[in-house]
Design a protein around this motif. Structure first.
Motif, PDB file in Angstrom:
ATOM      1  N   CYS A  84       5.760  -5.518   0.712  1.00 51.12           N
ATOM      2  CA  CYS A  84       6.185  -4.096   0.781  1.00 51.12           C
ATOM      3  C   CYS A  84       6.154  -3.579  -0.682  1.00 51.12           C
ATOM      4  CB  CYS A  84       7.580  -3.850   1.231  1.00 51.12           C
ATOM      5  SG  CYS A  84       7.595  -4.263   3.431  1.00 51.12           S
ATOM      6  N   PHE A 159       2.113  -2.817   9.919  1.00 45.65           N
ATOM      7  CA  PHE A 159       3.327  -2.069  10.082  1.00 45.65           C
ATOM      8  C   PHE A 159       4.096  -1.988   8.697  1.00 45.65           C
ATOM      9  CE2 PHE A 159       7.957  -1.509  10.707  1.00 45.65           C
ATOM     10  CZ  PHE A 159       7.935  -0.180  11.267  1.00 45.65           C
ATOM     11  N   SER A 160       4.233  -3.283   7.905  1.00 49.24           N
ATOM     12  CA  SER A 160       4.685  -3.123   6.651  1.00 49.24           C
ATOM     13  C   SER A 160       4.176  -2.440   5.686  1.00 49.24           C
ATOM     14  CB  SER A 160       4.825  -4.460   6.347  1.00 49.24           C
ATOM     15  OG  SER A 160       5.629  -5.371   7.094  1.00 49.24           O
ATOM     16  N   LEU A 163       4.242   1.437   6.384  1.00 43.36           N
ATOM     17  CA  LEU A 163       5.686   2.010   6.239  1.00 43.36           C
ATOM     18  C   LEU A 163       5.831   2.090   4.578  1.00 43.36           C
ATOM     19  CD1 LEU A 163       8.520   2.678   7.355  1.00 43.36           C
ATOM     20  CD2 LEU A 163       8.948   0.665   6.910  1.00 43.36           C
ATOM     21  N   SER A 164       5.269   1.015   3.989  1.00 41.13           N
ATOM     22  CA  SER A 164       5.532   1.204   2.290  1.00 41.13           C
ATOM     23  C   SER A 164       4.610   2.490   1.902  1.00 41.13           C
ATOM     24  CB  SER A 164       5.046  -0.175   1.790  1.00 41.13           C
ATOM     25  OG  SER A 164       5.694  -1.181   2.162  1.00 41.13           O
ATOM     26  N   PHE A 166       3.935   5.211   3.373  1.00 39.66           N
ATOM     27  CA  PHE A 166       4.411   6.543   3.834  1.00 39.66           C
ATOM     28  C   PHE A 166       5.679   6.799   2.964  1.00 39.66           C
ATOM     29  CE2 PHE A 166       7.713   8.522   6.197  1.00 39.66           C
ATOM     30  CZ  PHE A 166       7.256   9.860   6.634  1.00 39.66           C
ATOM     31  N   PHE A 167       6.479   5.695   2.613  1.00 43.99           N
ATOM     32  CA  PHE A 167       7.563   5.800   1.622  1.00 43.99           C
ATOM     33  C   PHE A 167       7.001   6.382   0.252  1.00 43.99           C
ATOM     34  CE2 PHE A 167      10.388   4.217  -1.487  1.00 43.99           C
ATOM     35  CZ  PHE A 167      11.707   4.667  -0.989  1.00 43.99           C
TER      36      PHE A 167
END
Length: 505
Positions: A84, A159-160, A163-164, A166-167
């Protein structure tokens, strides 16, 4: 089979060791040079607004992840954390290279020697080995029946990563909004915004910027007010133009000449008078009748001016418009300048006008406020410079039965010089922000750039001193920024980031 298990175990240990070495080194490097690390984060196009938090969070996370990798019980969690964090670093570099308005300095340590593209490949390598470590760890635990009812890496890894990414994108978008419209006093220095191309010594320090036309810059001179010096953009050709008074008499007071394209205006607000003529023959052809007294004035067109004088309550500064067409018309706008202390010193500032925008701009000297109004003196909005001084820090003494006002202590100057062209406003600031290099303020003047159409802060850049001489004045055109430092006149070419920001069509 046993050999494969040993290979996977050794591979996982090597991956964890590499990450421990990387993160411990990176964290320690940041903490040992923490002040410089904060300055670099403050100049980041993604993290400027969150520099104070991120500067502590990143090395803390790096050390925490190194601990998780070091302890076998938590190693799987550590590998996901590696994936991540390294994905975030990679996404950060990709956005900087492809979507940022500028590319900042690197993060220090050995990684500082890498270019951004090499750094991107370096990060992708570590993302890859984190994925490999997670897959090998999952297989090892599956074969030893120590992993039950857990999601497979085929689901958790994408997914990880998503998500990273997108953050980081959310961080970039929110940081840009804060920096441009809700700035917490963090400057974004982009040193390559202007490039010095020409300079010349004017020999005298009595020159001032009068204006410009296509391919020419005009300089007035306080000691010889009827002469105008014109300089072409190559700085090779200079011409002295003498204004033909055409029988008019001028009183020697606060005379100033302004040039706007093909017209010039010879004026003095203490007498007062305003004469106008053409730059084709430099001959006065009209005398604008019955202008008000003024301390500052800017032409809107050939017969209309926006001005400032001391006709407000208790001789306070006030803005107004004057038109000599179809009879003299003077209209004051008493609500534009807001009094805080005395109405004179606290409202003192610089009056500018943009012909393209048809907007007057007033920049206060002693507070972080910009007034933008239309050509009729109607307020558009009250903007802010990025510093935090919202109330003038001045002390005023009232003498001779309160008929004379003087500064009783040195004031805190906020905005010192300014220039406006089209939609871009450049302001010399006197107040350092967060995470700034003190050396810049010791040897240079700091220029902040604003877009008055968007009511937003854009960027900052330094103009370095020449010997002991500091910046005296600024003048902006479509392609160039002209600067006076002592007796020197310098011409800087605007780089693409400023050209793109300026509306010239």
């Amino acid at each position: 089979m046993e050999l494969n298990k040993n290979i996977r175990t050794i591979t996982i240990q090597i991956i964890c060791l590499l990450y421990v070495m990387l993160f411990v080194y990176a964290a320690v490097s940041k903490l040992l040079d923490f002040e410089n690390f904060q300055v670099q984060l403050g100049q980041s196009p993604l993290l400027s607004s969150y520099a104070s938090y991120v500067s502590w969070m990143v090395p803390t996370l790096e050390l925490l992840i190194a601990f998780l990798l070091f302890v076998p019980k938590f190693r799987n969690y550590g590998l996901y954390a590696c994936l991540c964090l390294m994905t975030m670093f990679t996404a950060y570099i990709y956005i900087v290279l492809h979507y940022s308005s500028f590319v900042p300095c690197s993060c220090g340590g050995i990684l500082e020697k890498m270019s951004w593209n090499v750094h991107l490949v370096f990060n992708l390598f570590f993302v890859g080995i984190a994925v490999l470590g997670i897959v090998f760890s999952h297989r090892y635990k599956t074969e030893n029946n120590s992993l039950k009812n857990k999601l497979s890496p085929a689901k958790t890894i994408p997914f990880s990563i998503l998500l990273s990414i997108f953050f980081v994108i959310a961080l970039f978008l929110s940081s840009e909004e804060i920096m441009h419209h809700k700035n917490p006093f963090i400057r974004r220095y982009i040193k390559r915004s202007v490039h010095l191309v020409h300079s010349t010594d004017l020999k005298y320090n009595s020159y001032y910027f009068s204006g410009s036309s296509t391919g020419k810059l005009y300089l007035g001179n306080y000691t010889t007010p009827s002469q105008i010096l014109s300089i072409d953009t190559s700085f090779k050709f200079q011409q002295r133009n003498k204004i033909d008074l055409n029988g008019h008499r001028i009183a020697l007071g606060a005379i100033k000449t302004l040039v706007r394209e093909k017209h010039f205006y010879l004026m003095d607000g203490t007498v007062p008078y305003i004469y106008a003529g053409s730059t084709e023959n430099w001959k006065i052809t009209s005398h604008l009748k019955e202008p008000p007294r003024f301390t500052s004035a800017e032409p809107i067109d050939k017969s209309t001016f926006i001005f400032r004088n001391n006709s407000g309550v208790k001789s306070a500064n006030i803005l107004g418009t004057y038109s000599a067409e179809n009879g003299t018309k003077i209209k004051y706008a008493p609500d534009l300048l807001i009094q805080q202390i005395d109405g004179i010193f606290d409202t003192d500032g610089m009056l500018l006008y943009s012909n393209k925008m048809e907007r007057a701009v007033y920049v206060y000297f002693y507070r972080n406020e910009i007034i933008v109004a239309d050509k009729n003196g109607k307020l558009d909005y009250c903007g802010k410079t990025i510093d935090t001084i919202s109330k003038a820090k001045i002390k005023v003494a009232y003498l001779k039965n309160e008929t004379v006002r003087k500064m009783s202590a040195p004031p805190v100057m906020v905005n010192s010089q300014s220039t406006l062209h089209n939609n871009l406003l450049l302001v010399e600031s006197k107040i350092p922000g967060f995470y700034e290099d003190p050396a810049i303020w010791k040897h240079a003047s700091v220029i902040d750039v604003y877009n008055i159409r968007k009511n937003s802060y854009i960027l900052s850049f330094p103009i370095f001193e020449i010997g002991d001489d500091k910046l005296k004045s600024l003048f902006l055109t479509d392609r160039h920024l002209y600067v006076m430092i002592g007796t020197k006149l310098l011409m800087y070419e605007l780089r693409e980031n400023l050209k793109k920001e300026m509306e010239t069509d």
